[in-house]
Design a protein around this motif. Structure first.
Motif, PDB file in Angstrom:
ATOM      1  N   CYS A   1      -9.267  -1.385  -1.870  1.00 41.72           N
ATOM      2  CA  CYS A   1      -9.892  -1.006  -0.602  1.00 41.72           C
ATOM      3  C   CYS A   1      -9.731   0.485  -0.325  1.00 41.72           C
ATOM      4  O   CYS A   1     -10.665   1.152   0.139  1.00 41.72           O
ATOM      5  N   LYS A   2      -8.550   1.018  -0.609  1.00 47.59           N
ATOM      6  CA  LYS A   2      -8.332   2.449  -0.411  1.00 47.59           C
ATOM      7  C   LYS A   2      -9.225   3.269  -1.339  1.00 47.59           C
ATOM      8  O   LYS A   2      -9.790   4.295  -0.927  1.00 47.59           O
ATOM      9  N   GLU A   3      -9.379   2.819  -2.569  1.00 41.65           N
ATOM     10  CA  GLU A   3     -10.273   3.510  -3.498  1.00 41.65           C
ATOM     11  C   GLU A   3     -11.703   3.503  -2.993  1.00 41.65           C
ATOM     12  O   GLU A   3     -12.474   4.437  -3.258  1.00 41.65           O
ATOM     13  N   ALA A   4     -12.071   2.452  -2.259  1.00 40.78           N
ATOM     14  CA  ALA A   4     -13.430   2.329  -1.720  1.00 40.78           C
ATOM     15  C   ALA A   4     -13.602   3.071  -0.398  1.00 40.78           C
ATOM     16  O   ALA A   4     -14.677   3.049   0.199  1.00 40.78           O
ATOM     17  N   GLY A   5     -12.528   3.708   0.070  1.00 39.95           N
ATOM     18  CA  GLY A   5     -12.608   4.483   1.300  1.00 39.95           C
ATOM     19  C   GLY A   5     -12.490   3.665   2.571  1.00 39.95           C
ATOM     20  O   GLY A   5     -12.889   4.113   3.648  1.00 39.95           O
ATOM     21  N   LEU A   6     -11.921   2.474   2.468  1.00 33.21           N
ATOM     22  CA  LEU A   6     -11.779   1.585   3.623  1.00 33.21           C
ATOM     23  C   LEU A   6     -10.412   1.731   4.282  1.00 33.21           C
ATOM     24  O   LEU A   6      -9.395   1.894   3.594  1.00 33.21           O
ATOM     25  N   HIS A   7     -10.381   1.641   5.599  1.00 24.38           N
ATOM     26  CA  HIS A   7      -9.118   1.601   6.331  1.00 24.38           C
ATOM     27  C   HIS A   7      -8.454   0.260   6.045  1.00 24.38           C
ATOM     28  O   HIS A   7      -9.096  -0.788   6.059  1.00 24.38           O
ATOM     29  N   THR A   8      -7.140   0.274   5.804  1.00 27.38           N
ATOM     30  CA  THR A   8      -6.423  -0.943   5.427  1.00 27.38           C
ATOM     31  C   THR A   8      -5.314  -1.256   6.426  1.00 27.38           C
ATOM     32  O   THR A   8      -4.634  -0.357   6.927  1.00 27.38           O
ATOM     33  N   ALA A   9      -5.141  -2.550   6.687  1.00 26.90           N
ATOM     34  CA  ALA A   9      -4.068  -2.999   7.571  1.00 26.90           C
ATOM     35  C   ALA A   9      -3.404  -4.228   6.974  1.00 26.90           C
ATOM     36  O   ALA A   9      -4.063  -5.067   6.355  1.00 26.90           O
ATOM     37  N   LEU A  10      -2.099  -4.319   7.166  1.00 30.62           N
ATOM     38  CA  LEU A  10      -1.297  -5.437   6.687  1.00 30.62           C
ATOM     39  C   LEU A  10      -0.635  -6.102   7.873  1.00 30.62           C
ATOM     40  O   LEU A  10       0.156  -5.477   8.585  1.00 30.62           O
ATOM     41  N   ASP A  11      -0.959  -7.367   8.110  1.00 38.12           N
ATOM     42  CA  ASP A  11      -0.366  -8.143   9.202  1.00 38.12           C
ATOM     43  C   ASP A  11       0.772  -8.969   8.616  1.00 38.12           C
ATOM     44  O   ASP A  11       0.535  -9.874   7.806  1.00 38.12           O
ATOM     45  N   THR A  12       1.994  -8.687   9.031  1.00 40.53           N
ATOM     46  CA  THR A  12       3.164  -9.310   8.413  1.00 40.53           C
ATOM     47  C   THR A  12       4.284  -9.520   9.416  1.00 40.53           C
ATOM     48  O   THR A  12       4.407  -8.778  10.399  1.00 40.53           O
ATOM     49  N   SER A  13       5.113 -10.521   9.147  1.00 37.60           N
ATOM     50  CA  SER A  13       6.324 -10.723   9.946  1.00 37.60           C
ATOM     51  C   SER A  13       7.433  -9.773   9.513  1.00 37.60           C
ATOM     52  O   SER A  13       8.431  -9.626  10.217  1.00 37.60           O
ATOM     53  N   GLY A  14       7.276  -9.167   8.338  1.00 35.38           N
ATOM     54  CA  GLY A  14       8.329  -8.299   7.811  1.00 35.38           C
ATOM     55  C   GLY A  14       9.480  -9.051   7.173  1.00 35.38           C
ATOM     56  O   GLY A  14      10.380  -8.437   6.593  1.00 35.38           O
ATOM     57  N   PHE A  15       9.453 -10.382   7.254  1.00 35.39           N
ATOM     58  CA  PHE A  15      10.537 -11.188   6.710  1.00 35.39           C
ATOM     59  C   PHE A  15      10.668 -10.991   5.195  1.00 35.39           C
ATOM     60  O   PHE A  15      11.774 -11.049   4.646  1.00 35.39           O
ATOM     61  N   LEU A  16       9.541 -10.741   4.522  1.00 33.08           N
ATOM     62  CA  LEU A  16       9.537 -10.500   3.079  1.00 33.08           C
ATOM     63  C   LEU A  16       9.272  -9.027   2.773  1.00 33.08           C
ATOM     64  O   LEU A  16       8.694  -8.691   1.746  1.00 33.08           O
ATOM     65  N   GLY A  17       9.722  -8.169   3.667  1.00 31.62           N
ATOM     66  CA  GLY A  17       9.448  -6.745   3.512  1.00 31.62           C
ATOM     67  C   GLY A  17       9.940  -6.137   2.209  1.00 31.62           C
ATOM     68  O   GLY A  17       9.355  -5.172   1.714  1.00 31.62           O
ATOM     69  N   THR A  18      10.998  -6.701   1.633  1.00 35.40           N
ATOM     70  CA  THR A  18      11.508  -6.151   0.374  1.00 35.40           C
ATOM     71  C   THR A  18      10.518  -6.352  -0.771  1.00 35.40           C
ATOM     72  O   THR A  18      10.623  -5.690  -1.803  1.00 35.40           O
ATOM     73  N   ARG A  19       9.552  -7.250  -0.600  1.00 30.86           N
ATOM     74  CA  ARG A  19       8.554  -7.471  -1.639  1.00 30.86           C
ATOM     75  C   ARG A  19       7.433  -6.436  -1.606  1.00 30.86           C
ATOM     76  O   ARG A  19       6.625  -6.371  -2.538  1.00 30.86           O
ATOM     77  N   ALA A  20       7.374  -5.666  -0.541  1.00 32.59           N
ATOM     78  CA  ALA A  20       6.353  -4.621  -0.431  1.00 32.59           C
ATOM     79  C   ALA A  20       6.856  -3.368  -1.131  1.00 32.59           C
ATOM     80  O   ALA A  20       7.816  -2.742  -0.687  1.00 32.59           O
ATOM     81  N   THR A  21       6.215  -2.992  -2.228  1.00 40.51           N
ATOM     82  CA  THR A  21       6.603  -1.774  -2.935  1.00 40.51           C
ATOM     83  C   THR A  21       6.145  -0.557  -2.135  1.00 40.51           C
ATOM     84  O   THR A  21       5.270  -0.644  -1.272  1.00 40.51           O
ATOM     85  N   ASP A  22       6.733   0.585  -2.457  1.00 40.90           N
ATOM     86  CA  ASP A  22       6.277   1.820  -1.816  1.00 40.90           C
ATOM     87  C   ASP A  22       4.810   2.082  -2.145  1.00 40.90           C
ATOM     88  O   ASP A  22       4.071   2.643  -1.325  1.00 40.90           O
ATOM     89  N   GLU A  23       4.375   1.675  -3.336  1.00 43.43           N
ATOM     90  CA  GLU A  23       2.975   1.864  -3.731  1.00 43.43           C
ATOM     91  C   GLU A  23       2.057   1.014  -2.852  1.00 43.43           C
ATOM     92  O   GLU A  23       0.993   1.475  -2.418  1.00 43.43           O
ATOM     93  N   LEU A  24       2.459  -0.233  -2.603  1.00 43.18           N
ATOM     94  CA  LEU A  24       1.664  -1.090  -1.712  1.00 43.18           C
ATOM     95  C   LEU A  24       1.557  -0.450  -0.328  1.00 43.18           C
ATOM     96  O   LEU A  24       0.468  -0.397   0.259  1.00 43.18           O
ATOM     97  N   LEU A  25       2.668   0.040   0.184  1.00 47.91           N
ATOM     98  CA  LEU A  25       2.657   0.627   1.522  1.00 47.91           C
ATOM     99  C   LEU A  25       1.900   1.943   1.561  1.00 47.91           C
ATOM    100  O   LEU A  25       1.316   2.294   2.600  1.00 47.91           O
TER     101      LEU A  25
END
Length: 245
Positions: free
Chosen positions: A97-121
């Motif tokens: 989506c970022k490559e396509a120029g789209l704004h991106t949002a992630l809706d999360t509880s943060g409970f699994l935040g350690t699974r989000a890599t810095d690249e994902l964020l």
């Protein structure tokens, strides 16, 4: 670039005003580790209830809507369920989506935040962070999980400079305690990346889903908040300099 990365989803839809800025393509990813008593989407809890799709299939659907959502000041939101239960799948969609120029949002509880890599964020323009309660015991009773991982994730997002909207579901008798709200407001005000706090009134729009699944809706008899309570909680956040809606 095409990819073979696949995941399991419940559905996708278009929405305005509730899943990030503008009109958005919203992808409901299957699977969630929490069991929030007020959950409106129990049909997204289990991976087995989803359907298999590739990232390419998802992107093909997003591309059909891209012109419309871009013109409407929106983008793409990953929600669920819990998108971080399928981190590789979610990360690849966000990257594309970022490559396509789209704004991106992630809706999360943060409970699994350690699974989000810095690249994902790095590919996430906005995190919609659901903080269910600031009281440890209430959080556990309300969700079946622990509060600490979410707070740790929140401080990590602050460190990375990732924009955050806090989402707080207001449930009378559960999340309306003055001291707990003040504690959360104080914590959030200490972060430098929070753009707003959305106080979301508890509702029962998902009750029919529980019935269809043969499940009891735990808060079926719980009232929703009245306007005065909603205003009081918004004012509590506002007292700490936060933009609360």
């Amino acid at each position: 670039m095409k990819t073979t990365v696949a995941g399991r989803i419940h559905s996708w839809d278009l929405s305005t005003g509730v899943d990030g800025p503008g009109t958005r393509f919203v992808l409901f990813v299957s699977g969630c580790p929490l069991r929030c008593l007020y959950c409106a989407n129990p049909d997204t809890w289990h991976m087995r209830d989803g359907r298999d799709v590739t990232v390419d299939e998802v992107m093909a659907e997003i591309e059909k809507c891209q012109g419309f959502v871009t013109t409407a000041g929106g983008g793409v939101t990953l929600t669920g369920g819990e998108p971080l239960l399928q981190p590789a799948f979610s990360a690849e969609i966000l990257r594309r989506c970022k490559e396509a120029g789209l704004h991106t949002a992630l809706d999360t509880s943060g409970f699994l935040g350690t699974r989000a890599t810095d690249e994902l964020l790095a590919d996430t323009d906005l995190v919609l962070l659901d903080i269910k309660s600031f009281d440890v015991n209430t959080y556990r009773k309300l969700t079946g999980g622990e509060l600490a991982p979410t707070l740790k994730f929140a401080t990590r997002l602050d460190r990375l400079g990732t924009a955050v909207w806090i989402r707080y579901v207001l449930v009378p008798g559960w999340t309306d305690d003055r001291e707990a709200v003040d504690g959360l407001a104080r914590f959030v005000a200490g972060l430098g990346n929070v753009e707003r706090v959305d106080v979301l009134p508890f509702h029962k729009l998902g009750a029919a889903k529980y019935e269809a699944l043969g499940l009891p809706f735990p808060l079926r008899d719980n009232p929703g908040p009245d306007p005065r309570l909603i205003e009081r909680v918004r004012d509590q956040f506002g007292a700490y300099g936060l933009a609360a809606y």
